[in-house]
Design an enzyme around this catalytic site. Structure first.
Site, PDB file in Angstrom:
ATOM      1  N   ALA A   1       0.872  -1.176   0.000  1.00 64.01           N
ATOM      2  CA  ALA A   1       0.000   0.000   0.000  1.00 64.01           C
ATOM      3  C   ALA A   1       0.909   1.227   0.000  1.00 64.01           C
ATOM      4  CB  ALA A   1      -0.884  -0.012   1.240  1.00 64.01           C
ATOM      5  N   LYS A   2       0.548   2.244  -0.786  1.00 64.09           N
ATOM      6  CA  LYS A   2       1.379   3.454  -0.797  1.00 64.09           C
ATOM      7  C   LYS A   2       0.895   4.372   0.317  1.00 64.09           C
ATOM      8  CE  LYS A   2       3.153   5.905  -4.454  1.00 64.09           C
ATOM      9  NZ  LYS A   2       4.598   5.757  -4.356  1.00 64.09           N
ATOM     10  N   VAL A   3       1.292   4.034   1.538  1.00 64.21           N
ATOM     11  CA  VAL A   3       0.849   4.772   2.723  1.00 64.21           C
ATOM     12  C   VAL A   3       1.805   5.950   2.952  1.00 64.21           C
ATOM     13  CG1 VAL A   3       0.376   4.613   5.201  1.00 64.21           C
ATOM     14  CG2 VAL A   3       0.036   2.600   3.737  1.00 64.21           C
TER      15      VAL A   3
ATOM     16  N   TYR B   1       6.510   6.392   4.075  1.00 68.37           N
ATOM     17  CA  TYR B   1       7.629   6.988   3.338  1.00 68.37           C
ATOM     18  C   TYR B   1       8.691   7.602   4.238  1.00 68.37           C
ATOM     19  CZ  TYR B   1       6.140   5.355  -1.061  1.00 68.37           C
ATOM     20  OH  TYR B   1       5.864   4.501  -2.095  1.00 68.37           O
TER      21      TYR B   1
END
Ligand code: PMP
Length: 317
Positions: free
Chosen positions: A155-157, A161
């Site tokens: 998931a690009k949470v 990052y």
């Protein structure tokens, strides 16, 4: 005049007017999911070619699902919003588009349930992120790639990052261009914002998707080109660190990075130390597709013409 715009709270507003409150849950806890999408300017078509918007918004919806973020719009509806913002911006140059589905509620406490969600998107001019011509130098990071058991890496949470930020910063401070992160078990995972591919004996190998990698849209596109245009075999499996040192070629793929050759890892030349022949061919094929020069892949692109400038604005320019 071209300018950046943002879709926020169901309205398109100039980017500098797009603000959220300091108590926004996503700001307090990183509880948001995002995408990076490229719009590549085509002089021939007089249009911005948005690369695979449906795939990006489908992934955004999967990320939101994992994070209990409500995103009722379909991928096609989100793609329409994206096209409207790009059109309104009116740029005649490459743009980077950042959609975010986020916890917009203004409440204390990290729980996800019962907190309002919203969707926003902006577009800004954007050139190359990594050097595409010279090849880049990478360092195996001392920071391990976050594990699926801690924060789901597929998931690009937004909050995830921080892991990429630490790795990328360390690599730059040590004089490298990019970091390569290993998993807790020591296998290669990916770059700070890119998937990784090695070439060995003419085959393309990328870490298995169970090795805490983001399921990259550029990677999938490049693998399709490798299979269908060059007849190459592509393999997903765990990759050991030392395989990077003895690979014939190595490259990174990502929306920001495009397809960047890795010519050095941990002070060891990869292959000849120059951009390898397969990497070079794939770069050529990929850029032709991005720029709308390969009609076979036209359905990967959504063409958006810039909004016409008012006659007065042009006369005054
Ligand atoms: N891995 C990470 C951690 C990333 O942030 C990105 C960029 N989105 C990628 C891989 C590449 O994914 P994509 O090709 O879909 O941009």
């Amino acid at each position: 005049m071209p300018g950046s715009y943002c879709y926020l709270q169901k309205r398109i507003v100039p980017l500098e007017e797009a603000k959220v409150g300091v108590m926004t849950h996503a700001f307090l806890y990183g509880t948001a999911v995002f995408e990076g999408v490229r719009g590549n300017w085509s002089e021939e078509q007089g249009a911005t070619l948005i690369f695979r918007p449906r795939e990006h918004f489908e992934r955004l919806k999967r990320s939101a699902h994992i994070m209990h973020i409500s995103l009722p719009q379909s991928a096609d509806e989100l793609s329409d919003i994206c096209a409207q913002v790009v059109e309104r911006c009116g740029y005649r140059e490459d743009v980077y588009i950042r959609p975010i589905a986020y916890k917009s509620g203004e409440v204390i406490g990290p729980r996800l349930d019962g907190v309002d969600s919203d969707f926003m998107l902006f577009a800004i001019p954007f050139g190359n992120y990594l050097d595409l011509d010279a090849g880049i130098r990478c360092q195996t990071s001392t920071w391990r790639r976050v594990s699926d058991t801690a924060i789901p890496a597929r998931a690009k949470v937004n909050g995830l990052y921080v892991n990429s930020a630490l790795a990328k910063t360390e690599a730059i401070e040590n004089g490298y261009d990019e970091a390569i992160m290993l998993n807790d078990d020591g296998h290669v995972s990916e770059g700070s914002g890119e998937n990784l591919v090695i070439v060995r004996h003419g085959k393309l190998i990328t870490p298995a998707r169970s090795d805490n990698v983001l399921e990259g849209i550029t990677l999938e596109s490049v693998f399709t080109l490798a299979k269908d245009e060059l007849g190459l075999e592509v393999i997903e499996r765990s990759v050991a660190r030392s395989e990077l040192y003895i690979a014939d070629e190595c490259f990174l793929t990502g929306t920001a990075a495009h397809l960047s050759a890795v010519t050095e890892v941990d002070r060891r030349a990869v292959g000849s130390g120059a951009i390898g022949p397969i990497t070079k061919k794939l770069q050529g094929l990929f850029f032709d597709v991005l720029k709308g020069r390969n009609p076979k892949y036209a359905d990967w692109l959504r063409a958006v013409k810039p909004a016409a400038e008012p006659a007065g604005a042009r006369a005054n320019a």
